[in-house]
Design a protein around this motif. Structure first.
Motif, PDB file in Angstrom:
ATOM      1  N   ALA A  11     -13.714 -26.663  16.181  1.00 34.81           N
ATOM      2  CA  ALA A  11     -14.303 -26.346  17.481  1.00 34.81           C
ATOM      3  C   ALA A  11     -13.660 -27.131  18.621  1.00 34.81           C
ATOM      4  O   ALA A  11     -13.537 -26.621  19.736  1.00 34.81           O
ATOM      5  CB  ALA A  11     -15.804 -26.608  17.456  1.00 34.81           C
ATOM      6  N   GLU A  26     -17.153 -28.403  26.398  1.00 34.59           N
ATOM      7  CA  GLU A  26     -16.324 -27.437  27.114  1.00 34.59           C
ATOM      8  C   GLU A  26     -15.212 -26.885  26.213  1.00 34.59           C
ATOM      9  O   GLU A  26     -14.958 -25.677  26.182  1.00 34.59           O
ATOM     10  CB  GLU A  26     -15.719 -28.087  28.359  1.00 34.59           C
ATOM     11  CG  GLU A  26     -14.908 -27.142  29.205  1.00 34.59           C
ATOM     12  CD  GLU A  26     -14.341 -27.800  30.461  1.00 34.59           C
ATOM     13  OE1 GLU A  26     -13.401 -27.230  31.015  1.00 34.59           O
ATOM     14  OE2 GLU A  26     -14.828 -28.875  30.857  1.00 34.59           O
ATOM     15  N   GLN A  27     -14.559 -27.773  25.461  1.00 36.83           N
ATOM     16  CA  GLN A  27     -13.491 -27.343  24.558  1.00 36.83           C
ATOM     17  C   GLN A  27     -14.038 -26.440  23.462  1.00 36.83           C
ATOM     18  O   GLN A  27     -13.420 -25.427  23.128  1.00 36.83           O
ATOM     19  CB  GLN A  27     -12.778 -28.551  23.945  1.00 36.83           C
ATOM     20  CG  GLN A  27     -11.574 -28.188  23.110  1.00 36.83           C
ATOM     21  CD  GLN A  27     -10.434 -27.615  23.927  1.00 36.83           C
ATOM     22  OE1 GLN A  27     -10.286 -27.919  25.109  1.00 36.83           O
ATOM     23  NE2 GLN A  27      -9.627 -26.780  23.313  1.00 36.83           N
ATOM     24  N   ASN A  29     -16.631 -24.522  23.635  1.00 34.26           N
ATOM     25  CA  ASN A  29     -16.908 -23.220  24.260  1.00 34.26           C
ATOM     26  C   ASN A  29     -15.613 -22.448  24.494  1.00 34.26           C
ATOM     27  O   ASN A  29     -15.568 -21.237  24.276  1.00 34.26           O
ATOM     28  CB  ASN A  29     -17.685 -23.403  25.565  1.00 34.26           C
ATOM     29  CG  ASN A  29     -19.132 -23.749  25.331  1.00 34.26           C
ATOM     30  OD1 ASN A  29     -19.752 -23.272  24.378  1.00 34.26           O
ATOM     31  ND2 ASN A  29     -19.691 -24.576  26.182  1.00 34.26           N
ATOM     32  N   ASN A  30     -14.569 -23.131  24.931  1.00 32.82           N
ATOM     33  CA  ASN A  30     -13.266 -22.481  25.136  1.00 32.82           C
ATOM     34  C   ASN A  30     -12.697 -21.942  23.831  1.00 32.82           C
ATOM     35  O   ASN A  30     -11.964 -20.947  23.837  1.00 32.82           O
ATOM     36  CB  ASN A  30     -12.259 -23.450  25.765  1.00 32.82           C
ATOM     37  CG  ASN A  30     -12.567 -23.771  27.208  1.00 32.82           C
ATOM     38  OD1 ASN A  30     -13.316 -23.054  27.868  1.00 32.82           O
ATOM     39  ND2 ASN A  30     -12.013 -24.856  27.702  1.00 32.82           N
ATOM     40  N   ASN A  31     -13.026 -22.605  22.722  1.00 35.57           N
ATOM     41  CA  ASN A  31     -12.562 -22.175  21.401  1.00 35.57           C
ATOM     42  C   ASN A  31     -13.529 -21.187  20.740  1.00 35.57           C
ATOM     43  O   ASN A  31     -13.408 -20.892  19.562  1.00 35.57           O
ATOM     44  CB  ASN A  31     -12.357 -23.389  20.487  1.00 35.57           C
ATOM     45  CG  ASN A  31     -11.143 -24.193  20.867  1.00 35.57           C
ATOM     46  OD1 ASN A  31     -10.222 -23.705  21.505  1.00 35.57           O
ATOM     47  ND2 ASN A  31     -11.116 -25.463  20.481  1.00 35.57           N
ATOM     48  N   ASN A  32     -14.496 -20.708  21.531  1.00 37.70           N
ATOM     49  CA  ASN A  32     -15.489 -19.727  21.048  1.00 37.70           C
ATOM     50  C   ASN A  32     -16.280 -20.224  19.845  1.00 37.70           C
ATOM     51  O   ASN A  32     -16.565 -19.457  18.915  1.00 37.70           O
ATOM     52  CB  ASN A  32     -14.814 -18.391  20.724  1.00 37.70           C
ATOM     53  CG  ASN A  32     -14.159 -17.775  21.936  1.00 37.70           C
ATOM     54  OD1 ASN A  32     -14.760 -17.725  23.002  1.00 37.70           O
ATOM     55  ND2 ASN A  32     -12.925 -17.343  21.799  1.00 37.70           N
ATOM     56  N   ALA A  33     -16.628 -21.501  19.877  1.00 39.58           N
ATOM     57  CA  ALA A  33     -17.425 -22.082  18.790  1.00 39.58           C
ATOM     58  C   ALA A  33     -18.830 -21.495  18.795  1.00 39.58           C
ATOM     59  O   ALA A  33     -19.368 -21.127  19.837  1.00 39.58           O
ATOM     60  CB  ALA A  33     -17.493 -23.595  18.951  1.00 39.58           C
ATOM     61  N   ASP A  34     -19.405 -21.442  17.623  1.00 44.50           N
ATOM     62  CA  ASP A  34     -20.774 -20.979  17.448  1.00 44.50           C
ATOM     63  C   ASP A  34     -21.729 -21.893  18.224  1.00 44.50           C
ATOM     64  O   ASP A  34     -21.481 -23.093  18.348  1.00 44.50           O
ATOM     65  CB  ASP A  34     -21.097 -21.013  15.947  1.00 44.50           C
ATOM     66  CG  ASP A  34     -22.435 -20.400  15.643  1.00 44.50           C
ATOM     67  OD1 ASP A  34     -23.438 -21.151  15.668  1.00 44.50           O
ATOM     68  OD2 ASP A  34     -22.485 -19.199  15.397  1.00 44.50           O
ATOM     69  N   ASP A  35     -22.821 -21.328  18.714  1.00 45.71           N
ATOM     70  CA  ASP A  35     -23.812 -22.099  19.474  1.00 45.71           C
ATOM     71  C   ASP A  35     -24.366 -23.275  18.673  1.00 45.71           C
ATOM     72  O   ASP A  35     -24.710 -24.311  19.240  1.00 45.71           O
ATOM     73  CB  ASP A  35     -24.971 -21.210  19.925  1.00 45.71           C
ATOM     74  CG  ASP A  35     -24.564 -20.206  20.993  1.00 45.71           C
ATOM     75  OD1 ASP A  35     -23.517 -20.416  21.640  1.00 45.71           O
ATOM     76  OD2 ASP A  35     -25.290 -19.212  21.179  1.00 45.71           O
TER      77      ASP A  35
END
Length: 65
Positions: A11, A26-27, A29-35
């Motif tokens: 992530a 932020e990183q 989220n940028n890597n489309n990590a699961d919530d």
């Protein structure tokens, strides 16, 4: 979803250290990590991390509690 250290590492892939918890989020989220992974990062005890190893150690401590 149970989060592993490998999930966390994936992530935050690509981040430059040192990094703050907000930068890790932020990183991720940028890597489309699961919530769920983002929530784990937000719950880490430290606010600033010097290396990925420090993130892993904080994750390990949080997981044991």
């Amino acid at each position: 979803m149970a989060v592993s250290a490998a999930d966390l590492e994936h992530a935050i892939k690509g981040i430059d250290f040192p990094a703050s918890k907000d930068e890790l989020v932020e990183q991720a989220n940028n890597n489309n990590a699961d919530d769920t992974i983002v929530a784990v990062i937000k719950d880490l005890p430290k606010q600033r991390f010097k290396s990925p190893i420090e993130v892993s150690k904080a994750f390990g401590k949080e997981k044991r509690q």
